[in-house]
Structures are given as C-alpha cells and as structure tokens.
Design a protein around this motif. Structure first.
Motif, mmCIF file in Angstrom:
data_model
loop_
_atom_site.group_PDB
_atom_site.id
_atom_site.type_symbol
_atom_site.label_atom_id
_atom_site.label_comp_id
_atom_site.label_asym_id
_atom_site.label_seq_id
_atom_site.Cartn_x
_atom_site.Cartn_y
_atom_site.Cartn_z
ATOM 1 N N ARG A 130 37.614 48.246 47.347
ATOM 2 C CA ARG A 130 37.572 48.277 48.816
ATOM 3 C C ARG A 130 36.260 47.682 49.326
ATOM 4 N NH1 ARG A 130 38.808 53.169 49.253
ATOM 5 N NH2 ARG A 130 36.709 54.052 49.378
ATOM 6 N N ASN A 131 35.152 48.038 48.691
ATOM 7 C CA ASN A 131 33.853 47.504 49.117
ATOM 8 C C ASN A 131 33.750 46.000 48.876
ATOM 9 O OD1 ASN A 131 33.054 50.062 49.866
ATOM 10 N ND2 ASN A 131 31.943 50.472 47.965
ATOM 11 N N THR A 132 34.390 45.534 47.816
ATOM 12 C CA THR A 132 34.359 44.100 47.515
ATOM 13 C C THR A 132 35.084 43.297 48.585
ATOM 14 O OG1 THR A 132 34.269 44.528 45.138
ATOM 15 C CG2 THR A 132 35.014 42.338 45.813
ATOM 16 N N GLY A 144 36.548 29.233 41.286
ATOM 17 C CA GLY A 144 35.165 29.428 40.897
ATOM 18 C C GLY A 144 34.793 28.600 39.673
ATOM 19 N N ASP A 145 33.721 28.985 39.037
ATOM 20 C CA ASP A 145 33.246 28.304 37.832
ATOM 21 C C ASP A 145 34.282 28.454 36.723
ATOM 22 O OD1 ASP A 145 31.833 27.825 35.307
ATOM 23 O OD2 ASP A 145 30.024 27.770 36.527
ATOM 24 N N PRO A 146 34.616 27.382 36.017
ATOM 25 C CA PRO A 146 35.604 27.473 34.932
ATOM 26 C C PRO A 146 35.241 28.488 33.857
ATOM 27 C CG PRO A 146 35.164 25.179 35.466
ATOM 28 C CD PRO A 146 34.170 25.997 36.232
ATOM 29 N N LYS A 147 33.945 28.713 33.675
ATOM 30 C CA LYS A 147 33.512 29.685 32.666
ATOM 31 C C LYS A 147 33.536 31.118 33.187
ATOM 32 C CE LYS A 147 30.371 26.851 29.855
ATOM 33 N NZ LYS A 147 28.962 26.713 29.403
ATOM 34 N N ARG A 337 37.068 21.055 33.084
ATOM 35 C CA ARG A 337 38.076 20.916 34.132
ATOM 36 C C ARG A 337 39.099 22.051 34.133
ATOM 37 N NH1 ARG A 337 39.459 14.366 34.228
ATOM 38 N NH2 ARG A 337 37.302 13.674 34.625
ATOM 39 N N PHE A 338 39.018 22.925 33.136
ATOM 40 C CA PHE A 338 39.926 24.075 33.101
ATOM 41 C C PHE A 338 39.499 25.082 34.164
ATOM 42 C CE2 PHE A 338 41.289 22.148 29.356
ATOM 43 C CZ PHE A 338 42.333 22.856 28.768
ATOM 44 N N SER A 339 40.456 25.635 34.889
ATOM 45 C CA SER A 339 40.154 26.677 35.872
ATOM 46 C C SER A 339 40.131 28.043 35.188
ATOM 47 C CB SER A 339 41.210 26.689 36.986
ATOM 48 O OG SER A 339 41.208 25.466 37.691
ATOM 49 N N SER A 340 39.289 28.921 35.691
ATOM 50 C CA SER A 340 39.227 30.271 35.135
ATOM 51 C C SER A 340 40.546 30.995 35.379
ATOM 52 C CB SER A 340 38.078 31.054 35.771
ATOM 53 O OG SER A 340 38.068 32.387 35.299
ATOM 54 N N THR A 341 41.001 31.751 34.385
ATOM 55 C CA THR A 341 42.274 32.465 34.497
ATOM 56 C C THR A 341 42.104 33.880 35.035
ATOM 57 O OG1 THR A 341 42.027 33.053 32.159
ATOM 58 C CG2 THR A 341 43.434 31.160 32.686
ATOM 59 N N VAL A 342 40.886 34.258 35.380
ATOM 60 C CA VAL A 342 40.627 35.574 35.972
ATOM 61 C C VAL A 342 40.174 35.372 37.412
ATOM 62 C CG1 VAL A 342 39.326 37.725 35.812
ATOM 63 C CG2 VAL A 342 39.920 36.472 33.723
ATOM 64 N N SER A 343 40.813 36.065 38.345
ATOM 65 C CA SER A 343 40.465 35.877 39.756
ATOM 66 C C SER A 343 39.005 36.256 40.005
ATOM 67 C CB SER A 343 41.377 36.717 40.648
ATOM 68 O OG SER A 343 40.962 38.075 40.683
ATOM 69 N N ARG A 344 38.402 35.587 40.966
ATOM 70 C CA ARG A 344 37.006 35.863 41.307
ATOM 71 C C ARG A 344 36.846 37.276 41.863
ATOM 72 N NH1 ARG A 344 34.511 31.060 44.750
ATOM 73 N NH2 ARG A 344 32.592 32.032 43.981
ATOM 74 N N ILE A 345 37.902 37.774 42.493
ATOM 75 C CA ILE A 345 37.857 39.147 43.020
ATOM 76 C C ILE A 345 37.748 40.144 41.873
ATOM 77 C CG2 ILE A 345 39.154 40.908 44.270
ATOM 78 C CD1 ILE A 345 40.387 38.644 45.929
ATOM 79 N N ASP A 346 38.603 39.994 40.861
ATOM 80 C CA ASP A 346 38.559 40.905 39.719
ATOM 81 C C ASP A 346 37.233 40.808 38.975
ATOM 82 O OD1 ASP A 346 41.091 41.813 40.258
ATOM 83 O OD2 ASP A 346 42.088 40.467 38.844
#
Length: 465
Positions: A130-132, A144-147, A337-346
């Motif tokens: 909720r705070n995020t 975001g950053d691929p890494k 060029r690979f996108s991160s598979t974890v959302s930036r929110i998580d």
C-alpha cells in the motif's frame, strides 16, 4: 482442463487459493489431468472464477513447489509426470481397487518442497504494498533495468555479504522470475556447446533446462563430502552445478577441503565455471551458517544462484544471479536487450521488505517455526529407529529416511499411502536410476502443523512396523 468443473466455496473458512490448489492436485492424482496438460492462464481462470489473480497464482505456485505442475517460461503451466508411485491402490469394502486419491487424497503430506504458508507476513506485506503505491509513481509502470532495480540489487548485495559471505557489487546481480528462468538466461549468456556436470541425485528441473538448451549433461556420484572432484575431472565437463551448503536431496554439506578442490578444478582451465545453487541456506538449526562457496572464489569462476521463493513464498517469484566480474561485460553484450521478468512494483516491495528489517524478522520467525517442527519430527521418528536411520537433519526443511530392515522405497510409499500419509521417493531425483539406492524416502516438514507431524508419524508406525 475444464474450467467449468471447478467449484469454489465462497463461504468456506478454507482460503480460496487452497481450495483451488487441492482441487487441481486431486485431479492430477486421480489421472483426470494427465502429464503434459496445459492449465488455464491465471488471468483467464481468475476472471472465470471471479477471484483475484493472486489467488490463482498462489494455487499454481504451491502446485509447482510440490512438483505437480511445471512452469515453462512464456508458455504457461503444465502438469508434470508424477509417476505410478504416487497413485497407490487400496482395497475397498466391495473388493475393488481404487487410488488412494479417490478415497483420501492425503491426510498428511510430507512434501519436501512445500513451505509454511500460514506464517507468511500478510499484514506487513500488505502495508508495504500500500505504501509503495500510495503515490502516483508512474515510473514503476515503465520498463526498468534488464538486470533488475538498482536499489534492490544493492540491497541484495548487502544482505548476501552479511548473511552468506558473498562478495559482489550491484553490477554483478541479475534479478529474474525464478531459478528456472535465470538458468535459461545463463545458458544463453554462456553460449552453446557446454558440458554441465551435476551431482547424482540432483535438482531435476535444472538438468532438464540444460538438456533442452542442447547442453551435454553428465553426473558424478556423491560421497560423504559432496561431488567427487576426481569424478568431475574425468567427466570432461566445463561447468559444475553444485549445492555445497545443503545438497538437495541428500542434505550433504561440502567441507572446506572439498570446496577448495572444486575451486582448483575450475581454475585449471579457461572457461570453466561452478554454478552454486544456494536454494535454502537461510534454514540451519545447529551450529553457524555455512558460508557460500562464492566468498572463497578469487578468480571469478563461481556463478551464485539464490531465491526468495523458499524463504518468503513461492509466489514471490524473485530469484537472482551473482555473476563473476568477467561475465558482466558479456551480459551487456548478449542480454542487455532482455526485459526484466519481475515487475518493478514487486521489486520495490521486496526492497522495502528487506531494508525495513521485515525480512530478517521473518527469517528469524521461520527458523524458529521450522526448528520446532524439525525437532518434533526427529523426536517422533525415534519410535522407528529399529527399522530406519535419519540423514540430512539440522538444515533445510526435509529429512532423508533410510530403511535398515530391507523395506524398499516403493513398499514404504505404498504402506504409508494406505494410512493416508504421503512420503516421497528419493529415486525421483536420480539421473541414473540403475544406481539408485534402495529403501530411502524424503520427508519434508514445512507444510505440516506441529500437531499433524506427531499424528502422521503414528500413522507411519502402523504402516512400517
């Protein structure tokens, strides 16, 4: 799978995800969902059942963690081949044989891969979430950053240095959705033509990923100290996949001398690497934590693999690689060029969870919970000491039971199943089934409640004595 046959009780005290998990598990056990069957997409199933997507995700991830379902990157969830050992016949009153799952799917499940979901810090996680999202942080909805997020990678570095003795910088860390996905990326990074040497027995998902990538995969037997370095040298391999802090499934802890021998092997020839899978290092109940092999690596040969799925929850789906410095530039060249598979929110939620001390408190609590369950199981199993020995205790969330009275693995599982108890075959983790020791089973204690452990062992006494 026919979605129309799923009925969830909105008024039940049992959580919705648990109802869904048990329904699908029972269909797999009874053969209504055959090996290779693709489960509905979590979004589609959540919409049809009118439940949150996280409910479906939790059910699916619990099935994955117990080995009923396999998650395949970009393809979805598929039913695993669980084998005939899990479908055990019992005699009914009318004289007909049916599967245990038809009568009593399982009163007590000693799953070696489950976790205690009742102890998940829902309130804390909800507050941080909720705070995020309380502010309009539009950037979190951009790629975001691929890494992975820099702040999270920095936090992971600090944690690993303090807790595991791992030496790394954020540039070396890659965040991804699960170990399987990261192993796929790693295989792309290292290129084709590799020869991976694995312990026998070992983590079968990793072996299948390497094989699907076209790698040559061979195995080396374990001795009392872990992978035989002599056997590794004779194999001709250029990569070794090991779990030195707590080998799965045997529970062997690799001593310092063997670790140094392994590092020496890697340094003998250019291009050799060691993949260190540190899957459950957080849980140790006797003595000090075993430092990671990576901390002793001075030549950049160890690739460190860790996950939060075991220590927090499978549905978190956040794992990480720590690459040797020489491989970071190669990563930028081949995988930037690979996108991160974890959302930036998580990622942001997890970052705050660790930085605010919630993760440390959660680990301390889980260590205490698992330690109590571990001690209860060992104490109860003393009643069976005349027919079996226990191995791999004091770490992780499972033990290995070796029968000394000549009972076979299959017979032990069948007898336990007739009493409504599920134990798991060690043979499932062997690459070379001809070398499988007879009469050993795995018993995990994370999923069961403390009282249930005692009740389950009483059932095993009836089954095995």
């Amino acid at each position: 799978m026919n979605e129309l046959t799923i009925h969830l009780d909105q008024k039940s005290k049992k959580p919705m995800y648990e109802q869904l998990y048990e329904y699908i598990k029972q269909d797999i056990q009874q053969g209504r969902l055959g090996a290779g069957t693709r489960l509905p997409a979590s979004r589609a199933l959540s919409q049809y059942l009118d439940v949150s997507r996280s409910t479906v995700d939790l059910a699916y991830e619990q099935l994955v963690s117990e080995g009923y379902v396999e998650s395949m990157a970009r393809r979805g969830y598929y039913v695993c081949q669980i084998g005939s050992l899990y479908r055990l016949p019992v005699r009914q009153a009318k004289g007909t044989e049916r599967e245990i799952a038809d009568q009593d799917p399982c009163r007590y499940d000693f799953s070696p891969s489950g976790i205690d979901l009742d102890s998940f810090p829902y309130g804390v996680w909800r507050k941080i979430t909720r705070n995020t999202l309380i502010d309009d942080k539009k950037d979190l909805f951009q790629l975001g950053d691929p890494k992975g997020e820099w702040q999270l990678r920095e936090t992971i570095c600090d944690y690993l240095h303090q807790a595991r003795g791992v030496n790394c910088a954020p540039e070396q860390v890659v965040v991804g959705a699960g170990n399987d996905y990261l192993l796929l990326l790693l295989s792309v990074l290292l290129g084709n033509g590799r020869h991976v040497v694995m312990e026998n027995p070992t983590y079968q998902h990793a072996r299948r990923i390497f094989q699907q990538r076209g790698y040559q995969v061979s195995t080396v037997e374990l001795d009392a100290h872990g992978m035989s370095v002599e056997g590794l040298g004779k194999s001709g391999g250029d990569m070794a996949y090991v779990m030195p802090s707590h080998q799965f499934p045997l529970g062997v802890v690799m001593p310092v001398k063997r670790r140094q021998e392994l590092l020496s092997w890697a340094s003998e020839k250019e291009g050799r690497y060691i993949i260190e899978d540190d899957y459950d290092s957080e849980f140790r109940y006797k003595g000090k934590p075993i430092p990671a092999l990576q901390g002793s690596d001075k030549e950049g040969r160890v690739i460190y693999l860790g996950t939060f799925s075991r220590s927090i929850a499978p549905a978190i789906r956040i794992s990480y690689l720590v690459l040797p410095v020489p491989l970071t530039s190669l990563w930028e060249e081949r995988l930037s060029r690979f996108s991160s598979t974890v959302s930036r929110i998580d990622q942001t939620i997890l970052d705050h969870f660790i930085k605010e001390g919630c993760y440390e408190r959660h680990l301390n609590r889980m260590r205490a919970i698992y330690s109590r369950k571990h001690d209860i199981l060992l104490a109860r199993m003393k009643s069976l000491s005349s027919i079996c020995r226990i191995h791999g205790e004091y770490a992780g969330v499972h033990i290995l039971v070796e029968f000394t009275n000549g009972m076979t693995e299959e017979d032990a599982i069948k007898r336990a199943g007739k009493q409504g108890v599920r134990v798991y075959p060690l043979s499932a983790y062997y690459c070379d089934r001809q070398k499988t020791p007879r009469g050993q089973v795995l018993m995990g204690y994370a999923v069961l409640k403390e009282q249930e452990i005692g009740e389950a062992v009483k059932c095993l006494e009836k089954a095995w004595l």
